[in-house]
Design a protein around this motif. Structure first.
Motif, mmCIF file in Angstrom:
data_model
loop_
_atom_site.group_PDB
_atom_site.id
_atom_site.type_symbol
_atom_site.label_atom_id
_atom_site.label_comp_id
_atom_site.label_asym_id
_atom_site.label_seq_id
_atom_site.Cartn_x
_atom_site.Cartn_y
_atom_site.Cartn_z
ATOM 1 N N TYR A 1 0.715 -1.493 0.069
ATOM 2 C CA TYR A 1 -0.236 -0.050 0.401
ATOM 3 C C TYR A 1 0.809 1.386 -0.073
ATOM 4 C CZ TYR A 1 -3.664 3.546 1.015
ATOM 5 O OH TYR A 1 -4.315 4.501 1.491
ATOM 6 N N SER B 1 0.840 4.640 0.932
ATOM 7 C CA SER B 1 0.144 5.948 1.191
ATOM 8 C C SER B 1 0.330 7.048 0.395
ATOM 9 C CB SER B 1 0.759 6.068 2.751
ATOM 10 O OG SER B 1 1.754 6.194 3.132
ATOM 11 N N THR C 1 -3.217 0.356 -3.396
ATOM 12 C CA THR C 1 -2.779 -0.295 -3.525
ATOM 13 C C THR C 1 -1.983 -0.765 -4.762
ATOM 14 O OG1 THR C 1 -4.401 -2.128 -2.650
ATOM 15 C CG2 THR C 1 -3.232 -3.542 -3.084
#
Length: 124
Positions: free
Chosen positions: A93, A95, A100
């Motif tokens: 993931y 951020s 994803t």
């Protein structure tokens, strides 16, 4: 005498078969690296490995033989491997893009006790 020759031939074949180790665990080599998305480390990415493969086994984790979770610095490591070909596939993931990311790369261990440095490029 003929029986002894036959028995010797059978023993040689058995030794040849059992002494050859295929890709997978049971060796002393390692593959280690960083899970990255466009050069940005992806902490806690899950890295999957497929033994005896030069190409992706797809996106289904069930198609892979083992997995490890990268640490907080995005470093992962598979240890105890034999010489051979492997395919690494990662899911993580990012951020910074709130998404994803997945991707993979082939790796080859050429020596019995080699440590292969292979960053896993995880893309969109």
């Amino acid at each position: 005498m003929k029986t002894l020759k036959t028995l010797s031939a059978i023993m040689i074949v058995i030794l040849a078969i059992t002494s050859c180790k295929k890709e997978g665990t049971g060796g002393t080599a390692s593959i280690t690296g960083i899970a990255k998305h466009h050069s940005k480390p992806i902490p806690n990415a899950v890295i999957y490995i497929k033994y005896g493969a030069k190409e992706s086994a797809g996106t289904n984790p069930a198609n892979y033989d083992a997995s490890v979770t990268a640490d907080g610095n995005a470093k992962y490591e598979f240890t105890g491997l034999n010489k051979g070909n492997y395919y690494l596939y990662g899911i993580g993931y990012d951020s910074s893009i709130t998404n994803t990311v997945t991707g993979g790369v082939p790796a080859e261990i050429k020596k019995k006790s080699e440590i292969v440095q292979m960053d896993v490029p995880i893309t969109e």
